[in-house]
Design a protein around this motif. Structure first.
Motif, PDB file in Angstrom:
ATOM      1  N   LEU A 125       0.826  -1.208   0.000  1.00  0.00           N
ATOM      2  CA  LEU A 125       0.000   0.000   0.000  1.00  0.00           C
ATOM      3  C   LEU A 125       0.861   1.259   0.000  1.00  0.00           C
ATOM      4  O   LEU A 125       0.545   2.247  -0.665  1.00  0.00           O
ATOM      5  CB  LEU A 125      -0.927  -0.001   1.211  1.00  0.00           C
ATOM      6  CG  LEU A 125      -2.114  -0.964   1.156  1.00  0.00           C
ATOM      7  CD1 LEU A 125      -2.859  -0.973   2.497  1.00  0.00           C
ATOM      8  CD2 LEU A 125      -3.071  -0.603   0.032  1.00  0.00           C
ATOM      9  N   VAL A 126       1.967   1.237   0.744  1.00  0.00           N
ATOM     10  CA  VAL A 126       2.868   2.393   0.749  1.00  0.00           C
ATOM     11  C   VAL A 126       3.638   2.461  -0.571  1.00  0.00           C
ATOM     12  O   VAL A 126       3.812   3.538  -1.148  1.00  0.00           O
ATOM     13  CB  VAL A 126       3.829   2.328   1.951  1.00  0.00           C
ATOM     14  CG1 VAL A 126       4.860   3.444   1.874  1.00  0.00           C
ATOM     15  CG2 VAL A 126       3.041   2.432   3.262  1.00  0.00           C
ATOM     16  N   LYS A 127       4.080   1.326  -1.072  1.00  0.00           N
ATOM     17  CA  LYS A 127       4.788   1.300  -2.356  1.00  0.00           C
ATOM     18  C   LYS A 127       3.932   1.848  -3.496  1.00  0.00           C
ATOM     19  O   LYS A 127       4.452   2.452  -4.441  1.00  0.00           O
ATOM     20  CB  LYS A 127       5.224  -0.126  -2.701  1.00  0.00           C
ATOM     21  CG  LYS A 127       6.481  -0.596  -1.990  1.00  0.00           C
ATOM     22  CD  LYS A 127       6.891  -1.966  -2.512  1.00  0.00           C
ATOM     23  CE  LYS A 127       8.232  -2.401  -1.969  1.00  0.00           C
ATOM     24  NZ  LYS A 127       8.647  -3.725  -2.509  1.00  0.00           N
ATOM     25  N   SER A 128       2.634   1.652  -3.402  1.00  0.00           N
ATOM     26  CA  SER A 128       1.735   2.091  -4.475  1.00  0.00           C
ATOM     27  C   SER A 128       1.699   3.606  -4.621  1.00  0.00           C
ATOM     28  O   SER A 128       1.286   4.126  -5.658  1.00  0.00           O
ATOM     29  CB  SER A 128       0.319   1.574  -4.216  1.00  0.00           C
ATOM     30  OG  SER A 128      -0.298   2.291  -3.140  1.00  0.00           O
ATOM     31  N   ASP A 132       1.195   7.368   2.437  1.00  0.00           N
ATOM     32  CA  ASP A 132       2.574   7.553   2.881  1.00  0.00           C
ATOM     33  C   ASP A 132       2.863   6.785   4.164  1.00  0.00           C
ATOM     34  O   ASP A 132       4.009   6.696   4.608  1.00  0.00           O
ATOM     35  CB  ASP A 132       2.918   9.037   3.055  1.00  0.00           C
ATOM     36  CG  ASP A 132       2.017   9.760   4.050  1.00  0.00           C
ATOM     37  OD1 ASP A 132       1.397   9.088   4.901  1.00  0.00           O
ATOM     38  OD2 ASP A 132       1.926  11.001   3.975  1.00  0.00           O
ATOM     39  N   SER A 133       1.819   6.198   4.750  1.00  0.00           N
ATOM     40  CA  SER A 133       1.977   5.395   5.958  1.00  0.00           C
ATOM     41  C   SER A 133       0.752   4.493   6.110  1.00  0.00           C
ATOM     42  O   SER A 133      -0.345   4.837   5.661  1.00  0.00           O
ATOM     43  CB  SER A 133       2.139   6.282   7.193  1.00  0.00           C
ATOM     44  OG  SER A 133       1.162   7.309   7.220  1.00  0.00           O
ATOM     45  N   ASP A 200       0.461  12.058   6.374  1.00  0.00           N
ATOM     46  CA  ASP A 200      -0.785  12.781   6.110  1.00  0.00           C
ATOM     47  C   ASP A 200      -1.785  11.944   5.324  1.00  0.00           C
ATOM     48  O   ASP A 200      -2.971  12.254   5.307  1.00  0.00           O
ATOM     49  CB  ASP A 200      -0.483  14.072   5.335  1.00  0.00           C
ATOM     50  CG  ASP A 200       0.407  15.018   6.133  1.00  0.00           C
ATOM     51  OD1 ASP A 200       0.180  15.157   7.350  1.00  0.00           O
ATOM     52  OD2 ASP A 200       1.333  15.598   5.539  1.00  0.00           O
ATOM     53  N   LYS A 201      -1.310  10.892   4.662  1.00  0.00           N
ATOM     54  CA  LYS A 201      -2.180  10.002   3.888  1.00  0.00           C
ATOM     55  C   LYS A 201      -2.021   8.596   4.461  1.00  0.00           C
ATOM     56  O   LYS A 201      -1.156   7.835   4.063  1.00  0.00           O
ATOM     57  CB  LYS A 201      -1.799  10.042   2.413  1.00  0.00           C
ATOM     58  CG  LYS A 201      -1.984  11.399   1.763  1.00  0.00           C
ATOM     59  CD  LYS A 201      -1.359  11.449   0.371  1.00  0.00           C
ATOM     60  CE  LYS A 201      -2.017  10.451  -0.562  1.00  0.00           C
ATOM     61  NZ  LYS A 201      -1.420  10.528  -1.929  1.00  0.00           N
ATOM     62  N   ILE A 202      -2.875   8.287   5.438  1.00  0.00           N
ATOM     63  CA  ILE A 202      -2.730   7.060   6.219  1.00  0.00           C
ATOM     64  C   ILE A 202      -3.712   5.997   5.743  1.00  0.00           C
ATOM     65  O   ILE A 202      -4.909   6.253   5.623  1.00  0.00           O
ATOM     66  CB  ILE A 202      -2.956   7.347   7.713  1.00  0.00           C
ATOM     67  CG1 ILE A 202      -2.020   8.468   8.187  1.00  0.00           C
ATOM     68  CG2 ILE A 202      -2.740   6.083   8.540  1.00  0.00           C
ATOM     69  CD1 ILE A 202      -2.323   8.966   9.581  1.00  0.00           C
ATOM     70  N   GLY A 203      -3.195   4.819   5.482  1.00  0.00           N
ATOM     71  CA  GLY A 203      -4.031   3.674   5.141  1.00  0.00           C
ATOM     72  C   GLY A 203      -4.010   2.657   6.260  1.00  0.00           C
ATOM     73  O   GLY A 203      -3.246   2.773   7.227  1.00  0.00           O
ATOM     74  N   MET A 204      -4.853   1.638   6.129  1.00  0.00           N
ATOM     75  CA  MET A 204      -4.886   0.607   7.168  1.00  0.00           C
ATOM     76  C   MET A 204      -5.023  -0.772   6.557  1.00  0.00           C
ATOM     77  O   MET A 204      -5.554  -0.947   5.458  1.00  0.00           O
ATOM     78  CB  MET A 204      -6.032   0.865   8.152  1.00  0.00           C
ATOM     79  CG  MET A 204      -7.409   0.643   7.600  1.00  0.00           C
ATOM     80  SD  MET A 204      -8.685   0.946   8.868  1.00  0.00           S
ATOM     81  CE  MET A 204     -10.147   0.344   7.997  1.00  0.00           C
TER      82      MET A 204
END
Length: 235
Positions: A125-128, A132-133, A200-204
């Motif tokens: 997800l970060v590599k995509s 950014d986290s 600032d752009k957090i995924g889970m």
């Protein structure tokens, strides 16, 4: 993109003394997390950072590179201490190996039930570039309350639902997840600029609740051992 996993394993744990080398399924806790990092296809290298020689020796015996952390990171009393430790460890490891890393993965030894595919998914997800986290979570359906008022007139109020408009639990539209401290992935530049593992752009990445035990107390360790024996070891 080069990916480095950092496993912090302090020697001075309070809730369970020597926690990071307590046994789970016959292996020290730190060894389980080392194995997760070694077997995650999206991770290129790993390092265990510890202030404790015994923990460093145990980690090395399971094939992990180790670094001795400075005294300033040998406790848990400083704001953003682990994030500062991640920065220090990354710089130290890059200097020692002459390799630069783009993505940092934080894996605590206290989450030994995490699954490897969730690590890989979080890194991807970060590599995509979409995030950014990324952090790991589990879906949380608890009714939460908080204290309000002063000591002389203290009451409690609900913080995530209305008890006068309560649906059956299974029909509640829960939009809440709990951080389980199993996986954190971040771009190195974000970590260094913000001194924070979250950008600032957090995924889970959602994990199963039983995999989300975070070992902090003796009861947590008992639960982890029981779940490991029934859900992993005997499968």
């Amino acid at each position: 993109m080069n990916v480095l996993a950092i496993i912090p394993a302090r020697g001075g744990s309070k809730g369970i003394p020597r926690k990071n080398i307590e046994l789970l399924g016959g292996k020290p806790l730190v060894a389980h997390t080392i194995s997760h990092a070694q077997n995650a296809s999206e991770i290129d290298n790993l390092v265990v950072t510890s202030d404790d020689k015994e923990i460093r020796d145990v980690a090395a015996s399971f094939g992990a590179p180790v670094v001795d952390r400075p005294d300033e990171f040998a406790h848990d009393k400083t704001l953003q201490e682990v994030d500062k430790l991640l920065i220090w460890t990354t710089k130290e490891f890059e200097k020692n190996t002459n390799v630069n890393y783009d993505i940092i993965v934080l894996l605590y030894p206290t989450a030994p039930l995490r699954d490897i595919e969730s690590i890989n998914k979080a890194v991807r997800l970060v590599k995509s570039g979409e995030y950014d986290s990324v952090l790991s979570v589990y879906h949380d359906t608890r009714y939460l309350w908080k204290k309000t008022g002063d000591n002389d007139d203290e009451t409690v109020i609900p913080s995530n639902y209305d008890p006068c408009n309560r649906m059956p639990r299974q029909k509640e539209m829960w939009n809440q997840w709990a951080e389980n401290k199993a996986i954190y992935v971040m771009r190195k530049d974000v970590l260094f600029e913000k001194t924070c593992r979250m950008g600032d752009k957090i995924g889970m990445v959602e994990m199963e609740k039983w995999r989300s035990v975070d070992i902090d107390t003796p009861v947590d360790l008992l639960m982890a051992r029981s779940l490991y024996d029934t859900q992993i070891k005997n499968k």
